[in-house]
Design a protein around this motif. Structure first.
Motif, short mmCIF file in Angstrom:
data_model
loop_
_atom_site.label_atom_id
_atom_site.label_comp_id
_atom_site.label_asym_id
_atom_site.label_seq_id
_atom_site.Cartn_x
_atom_site.Cartn_y
_atom_site.Cartn_z
N SER A 298 5.24 -14.61 0.01
CA SER A 298 3.87 -14.25 0.51
C SER A 298 3.67 -13.34 1.43
O SER A 298 2.86 -12.49 1.64
N SER A 299 4.80 -13.60 2.37
CA SER A 299 4.85 -12.72 3.49
C SER A 299 5.15 -11.20 3.14
O SER A 299 4.46 -10.10 3.42
N ARG A 300 5.75 -10.97 2.12
CA ARG A 300 6.19 -9.82 1.50
C ARG A 300 5.28 -9.16 0.73
O ARG A 300 4.73 -7.94 0.65
N LEU A 301 4.48 -10.05 0.11
CA LEU A 301 3.23 -9.61 -0.79
C LEU A 301 2.20 -9.10 0.05
O LEU A 301 1.89 -8.05 0.01
N VAL A 302 1.84 -9.87 1.04
CA VAL A 302 0.93 -9.36 2.33
C VAL A 302 1.37 -8.32 2.80
O VAL A 302 0.61 -7.25 3.15
N TYR A 303 2.55 -8.07 3.28
CA TYR A 303 2.99 -6.80 3.77
C TYR A 303 2.85 -5.78 2.88
O TYR A 303 2.36 -4.51 3.27
#
Length: 466
Positions: free
Chosen positions: A325-330
């Protein structure tokens, strides 16, 4: 540029591929399989085989797991081709942005944000329950005030363990994937070892009579079981989120995705076969069927070990989902659809997006009752699966994409079948789930048209004029 041209503009392939050059290339096939197993094999392996056997499929639950794996493998192969052709951050969001256009990419990304964050928040509360149970076995009891979501009427104000475990996951990931993968691989090995221990011990207590009748609910029950346990396999898609941090992605990503599915299927089927052989399926409709089976065959000492395995499973699942999810939001921030601050990279890590995700999930797990929201995880996943499946067709036709890696066999039949199965499973979700998801997507579209529409990068590829 017209309104429709702008919202359906497709991101340039070269721009997308080169956008993540700041991220460190550290991950191997072994790391990806650890991530995938971490996401797919959670507490479900200790619960689903028993409860679904008792209520839906009988001992034929093993066939249900195989059928679900076959259906899931269709979507897995589509993900594998996309990840091979487009090794970019953002997983299905980025794929949709490139082959369908910005608005479709945003919808997929918004669905995945829902999936990942709700999944982690709900699992964090499950982890807290197991942890409290483990402590109580040593005579330690946490105060009621810090043992549940915010509900002053019942004396609970925060689920402190749920908050702390999510913050621990965030802190680990902020130190880089090398450290996180050491922990993840260790936890996955513990989890698999405990599953093998259960199978190895349980096989000596199998009574073949317990497998008769094998299909008490008929083939309809087997199909019903397959549609239920299908969701046990969700999470392998998180592997593709790691694309820009993977060594040799065209080879490594397909291996990680497909390897995850194969190993998960073997473990699920093994547990189902042994569990229904140990105890008559009619007795397995309990909250903890594996522990119950061990009690029935007078092996209670193994029940505590199963609890440790469940906690290891939940921890690795949270690690994978917070990472994804952090890579998606990034990726969404990098593309300007969310504030660019989310897309900043420092020391080769997108820690701005990581800590925002971590804090939101910690608050959700610590304060908000999630019982009624967990079904939204399923709809978010299936929307992404559906778009990725049918997206193989425009991917193959894209003039700027030359994929020399993995390609889905049986094209175009396999992608179309995968798309149809996703729609069928979505049709089985409740009206309440559709209503709540409608609210979520309405909020997402408001955010897109008030911010993303105006700030999305102009480097996206323009549609050809006819």
């Amino acid at each position: 540029m017209s309104f429709w041209s702008k919202i359906f503009r497709k991101q340039d392939v070269q721009t997308a591929v080169l956008a993540d050059h700041q991220l460190a290339l550290t991950m191997t096939t072994r790391d990806l399989i650890a991530l995938g197993i971490g996401a797919v094999i959670g507490t479900g392996i200790f619960i689903l085989p028993g409860t679904v056997a008792a209520t839906t499929a009988g001992p034929g639950i093993a066939i249900s797991f195989i059928l679900a794996a076959v259906v899931c493998s269709l979507a897995a192969m589509c993900y594998a081709e996309f990840s091979s052709a487009l090794p970019v951050a953002g997983s299905a969001y980025a794929y949709g942005n490139i082959v369908f256009g910005q608005i479709i990419g945003w919808i997929i990304g918004w669905a995945l944000i829902l999936e990942y964050m709700l999944a982690v928040a709900s699992v964090s509360t499950g982890f807290a329950g197991y942890f409290s149970s483990l402590l109580s076995g040593f005579g330690v009891h946490l105060p009621r005030a810090i043992s549940g979501s915010f509900d002053p009427g019942h004396g609970t104000y925060i689920n402190l363990v749920a908050v702390l475990v999510v913050l621990l996951v965030g802190a680990m990931l902020s130190r880089g994937m090398r450290t996180s993968m050491v922990v993840s691989r260790t936890m996955v090995l513990i989890k698999i070892a405990i599953i093998i221990l259960f199978v190895g011990v349980g096989v000596f207590f199998i009574k073949p009579i317990n497998w008769h009748p094998y299909m008490p609910f008929g083939f309809k029950g087997i199909l019903g079981g397959a549609s239920t346990v299908f969701f046990a396999y969700l999470g392998f898609d998180a592997v593709s989120a790691s694309a820009p941090e993977v060594k040799k992605p065209q080879r490594t990503l397909p291996r990680g995705i497909i390897g995850t599915l194969i190993i998960a299927t073997i473990l699920y089927v093994a547990v189902a076969v042994v569990l229904t052989g140990m105890v008559k399926y009619t007795r397995l409709d309990v909250a903890n069927p594996v522990s119950f089976a061990l009690q029935v065959v007078h092996q209670p000492q193994l029940a505590g070990i199963i609890a440790i395995g469940a906690m290891a499973g939940m921890f690795t699942m949270m690690l994978t989902m917070v990472y994804s999810s952090s890579r998606l939001v990034y990726a969404i921030g990098r593309d300007g659809l969310l504030p660019k601050w989310f897309g900043h990279v420092r020391h080769q890590l997108p820690n701005n997006s990581l800590w925002v995700v971590t804090i939101i999930v910690a608050v959700m797990g610590g304060l908000i009752p999630l019982n009624q929201l967990v079904n939204l995880v399923n709809i978010g996943t299936l929307i992404a699966f559906a778009f990725v499946s049918i997206g193989i067709i425009p991917l193959r036709r894209h003039e700027d994409i030359n994929n020399s890696g993995f390609r889905v066999p049986g094209y175009p039949v396999v992608p179309i079948l995968s798309f149809i199965f996703c729609l069928v499973f979505m049709s089985q979700l409740s009206k309440e789930t559709w209503l709540m998801s409608g609210v979520w997507f309405a909020v997402g579209l408001i955010i897109y048209f008030t911010y993303g529409y105006r700030h999305g990068h102009s480097t996206a590829k323009q549609p050809k004029q006819s």
